[in-house]
Structure formats: structure tokens, C-alpha cells
Design a protein around this motif. Sequence first.
Motif: not given
Length: 64
Positions: A16-26, A31-40
Motif C-alpha cells: 500500500c505504501v508503494l502504491a500510495a505513499p501519500e495515503v498510507f505509511d507503516q 510494519g502494520i499499515v497506518v492510514l494518513l488520509e481517510e478521505n484522499p
Amino acid sequence: MKVIVDQDACVGSGQCVLAAPEVFDQRDEDGIVVLLEENPPSGQADDVRQAAAVCPALAIRVEE
């Protein structure tokens, strides 16, 4: 668009981070996903859909 992640299902692959680094982090510790932007913004919609599609644990859901 609303993005929902299931941290309990996440396996930490990072796709997910590779596909959309502005929206997801770890998280650094596991390494578990962190949502940076709920409504991108709409300009990131294709990347977010790709992130959901490539998630091996199906831990990302997109509501249009």
C-alpha cells in the motif's frame, strides 16, 4: 472516497505504501499499515484503489 484499513488483518507487506505513499505509511515497530488520509483527494483515487487491490491481506477497503 473514504479509505478504511483493518490493522488486525494487515500483514505488513508494504504494498500500500508503494502504491500510495501519500495515503498510507507503516509503523516502525512492526510494519502494520497506518492510514494518513481517510478521505484522499480525487487525484490520488487510482493509487488508493491500486493499493487496495494489491494488499495480500485485503486489509484496505475503499468506499466510493
